[in-house]
Design a protein around this motif. Structure first.
Motif, short mmCIF file in Angstrom:
data_model
loop_
_atom_site.label_atom_id
_atom_site.label_comp_id
_atom_site.label_asym_id
_atom_site.label_seq_id
_atom_site.Cartn_x
_atom_site.Cartn_y
_atom_site.Cartn_z
N ASP A 3 0.95 -1.29 -0.40
CA ASP A 3 -0.19 0.19 -0.13
C ASP A 3 0.93 1.17 0.08
OD1 ASP A 3 0.50 -0.59 2.42
OD2 ASP A 3 -0.64 0.38 3.73
N ALA A 43 -4.76 -4.55 -2.97
CA ALA A 43 -4.75 -3.78 -2.43
C ALA A 43 -5.50 -2.44 -2.90
CB ALA A 43 -3.41 -3.66 -2.89
N LYS A 46 -8.55 -2.09 -1.32
CA LYS A 46 -8.47 -1.84 0.61
C LYS A 46 -8.28 -0.52 0.38
CE LYS A 46 -7.02 -6.72 1.69
NZ LYS A 46 -6.08 -7.41 2.17
N MET A 47 -7.59 -0.35 0.03
CA MET A 47 -6.94 1.38 0.12
C MET A 47 -8.11 2.43 -0.83
SD MET A 47 -2.69 0.60 -1.47
CE MET A 47 -2.89 3.14 -1.60
N GLY A 74 -4.51 10.07 1.53
CA GLY A 74 -3.51 8.44 1.10
C GLY A 74 -1.87 9.26 1.64
#
Length: 179
Positions: A3, A43, A46-47, A74
């Motif tokens: 991530d 990934a 999920k992010m 982020g």
């Protein structure tokens, strides 16, 4: 870790597809961190759920594709991670597991395996050196010069690591021949 890599790549160049991200990883960090395309998509999902990236769909050349962008959250997560102290890691070298059990093999098999491994190390080193040569010839925009400097240092690490491995396994092979 994946991530953070994705967030870093999106920080450098926003709005990328999963394919673009994988390509960027292959061209930049592949010599010290590898990942599969199959792990990038989960990934990203999920992010997106955590609000770290956003997804928009677009049609390009008649095909639908998802484009990912980094969100402010982020950027914060990436910045906090990047500013943290680095933790030393334990060596994880699968070739050493082989060597740990080499006493169970015949000498000729050990020599054959080490010779083959040395060839792979040599090829890896050549690829890294070619990347460095190619990278050194590029005109880097001023806003990315400092970023590029540290990226080159990771490339130097890969070359130095390959040189160390080449030297260590060459000495190991000499010991096998001298038994």
């Amino acid at each position: 870790m994946l991530d953070k890599i994705i967030l870093g790549i999106l920080t450098l160049k926003d709005e990328q597809t999963a394919y673009d991200l994988k390509k960027a990883m292959d061209r930049s960090i592949n010599h010290f961190y590898t990942t599969s395309f199959g792990s990038i998509h989960p990934a990203l999902v999920k992010m997106e759920k955590k609000g770290l990236v956003s997804i928009r769909e677009e049609i390009k050349q008649g095909r639908s594709r998802k484009v990912y962008s980094i969100e402010e959250e982020g950027r914060k997560v990436f910045s906090l991670w990047l500013d943290k102290e680095m933790e030393p890691v334990k060596i994880r070298e699968s070739s050493l597991v082989h060597i740990f059990f080499f006493g169970l093999l015949e000498r000729e098999s050990r020599k054959r395996i080490i010779e083959s491994y040395l060839e792979e190390i040599e090829q890896t080193k050549k690829v890294l050196e070619a990347l460095k040569k190619d990278y050194e010839g590029k005109d880097i925009p001023d806003r990315f010069r400092e970023v590029a400097e540290y990226q080159m240092r990771t490339l130097d690490f890969g070359i130095d690591h390959s040189s160390f491995m080449e030297e260590w396994f060459s000495r190991f092979l000499e010991g096998e021949k001298g038994e």
